[in-house]
Scaffold this active site. Structure first.
Site, PDB file in Angstrom:
ATOM      1  N   GLY A 184     128.232 -27.777  53.887  1.00 17.68           N
ATOM      2  CA  GLY A 184     128.966 -27.628  54.693  1.00 17.68           C
ATOM      3  C   GLY A 184     129.220 -25.654  55.069  1.00 17.68           C
TER       4      GLY A 184
ATOM      5  CD  GLN B  27     129.930 -20.204  54.255  1.00 18.43           C
ATOM      6  OE1 GLN B  27     130.808 -21.585  54.280  1.00 18.43           O
ATOM      7  NE2 GLN B  27     130.110 -20.096  52.948  1.00 18.43           N
TER       8      GLN B  27
ATOM      9  CB  CYS C 113     131.061 -20.819  47.675  1.00 20.53           C
ATOM     10  SG  CYS C 113     131.381 -20.165  49.167  1.00 20.53           S
ATOM     11  CG  LEU C 114     126.059 -22.656  51.672  1.00 21.89           C
ATOM     12  CD1 LEU C 114     125.347 -22.723  52.749  1.00 21.89           C
ATOM     13  CD2 LEU C 114     124.507 -22.544  50.816  1.00 21.89           C
TER      14      LEU C 114
ATOM     15  CG  HIS D 245     133.900 -25.266  49.894  1.00 21.79           C
ATOM     16  ND1 HIS D 245     133.509 -25.314  48.188  1.00 21.79           N
ATOM     17  CD2 HIS D 245     133.751 -24.327  50.531  1.00 21.79           C
ATOM     18  CE1 HIS D 245     133.183 -23.851  48.522  1.00 21.79           C
ATOM     19  NE2 HIS D 245     132.972 -23.099  49.693  1.00 21.79           N
ATOM     20  CD  GLU D 246     132.343 -25.528  54.297  1.00 19.61           C
ATOM     21  OE1 GLU D 246     132.676 -24.190  54.293  1.00 19.61           O
ATOM     22  OE2 GLU D 246     131.887 -25.470  52.980  1.00 19.61           O
TER      23      GLU D 246
ATOM     24  CG  HIS E  61     134.770 -20.750  53.425  1.00 23.77           C
ATOM     25  ND1 HIS E  61     134.585 -19.259  52.603  1.00 23.77           N
ATOM     26  CD2 HIS E  61     133.858 -21.296  52.644  1.00 23.77           C
ATOM     27  CE1 HIS E  61     133.737 -20.048  51.481  1.00 23.77           C
ATOM     28  NE2 HIS E  61     133.179 -20.932  51.345  1.00 23.77           N
TER      29      HIS E  61
HETATM   30 NI    NI Z   1     131.837 -21.766  50.607  1.00 27.07          NI
END
Ligand code: NI
Length: 182
Positions: A49, A54, A99-100, A141-142, A145
């Protein structure tokens, strides 16, 4: 520029609530290109995702997709704009997330097992569906963000936090079976 750099924790965009996208703007080249870049960046990372903040873009858009494995079926590509998420119950389940924007860390995060997702798709059409299990975890999660929240904020006990390498060696499979990395 198809694959864009992913910003990391410390960048203010990850702590800023994202703005809704007006319906007229959704079909513009700017947003189409952004969505395409988000999908490519997510796949290249690789992650399951990615949210627009991000990429340093403070707009309410996230994408997700995941190939099936022994624990969950294929999750086809979803593009969700201006989402609203409603949990089905107060129940919470724990599983691993990464998380990226917080590379190399994993932790156990409580999430609702099932949520209703409402919003708009990439053509501006209405979305209204139920996400459950691993998909519900990715969506939450997304969605976080878009509100300046990261998975660390959701952890109840930081003692499960660990680096991916050590995690694979010692902790993988201790709770759930999947790791949502977005
Ligand atoms: Ni994340």
């Amino acid at each position: 520029m198809p694959v864009r750099p992913i910003i990391r924790l410390g960048h203010p965009a990850l702590r800023t609530p994202a703005q809704p996208v007006s319906p007229e703007r959704i079909r513009t080249d700017e947003i189409r290109q952004l969505v395409e870049d988000m999908v490519e960046t997510m796949h290249a990372a690789p992650g399951v995702g990615l949210a627009a903040p991000q990429l340093g873009v403070e707009l309410q858009i996230f994408v997700y997709a995941c190939e099936g494995n022994e624990h969950h079926p294929d999750i086809p590509l979803h593009v969700v704009i201006n989402p609203m998420i409603t949990p089905h119950s107060r129940e919470l389940v724990y599983d691993w997330e990464g998380c990226l924007s917080i590379p190399d860390l994993r932790g156990l995060v409580p999430r609702h097992p099932s949520v209703r997702v409402q919003g708009l798709d990439r053509e501006g059409g209405r979305l209204d569906y139920i996400a459950s299990g691993f998909e519900a975890r990715i969506v939450q999660h997304e969605y976080d963000h878009l509100n300046g929240i990261v998975f660390l904020d959701r952890m109840r006990d930081l003692r499960s936090l660990g680096y991916t390498e050590e995690w694979s060696q010692y902790m993988e499979g201790e709770e759930g079976d999947d790791t949502a990395v977005g």
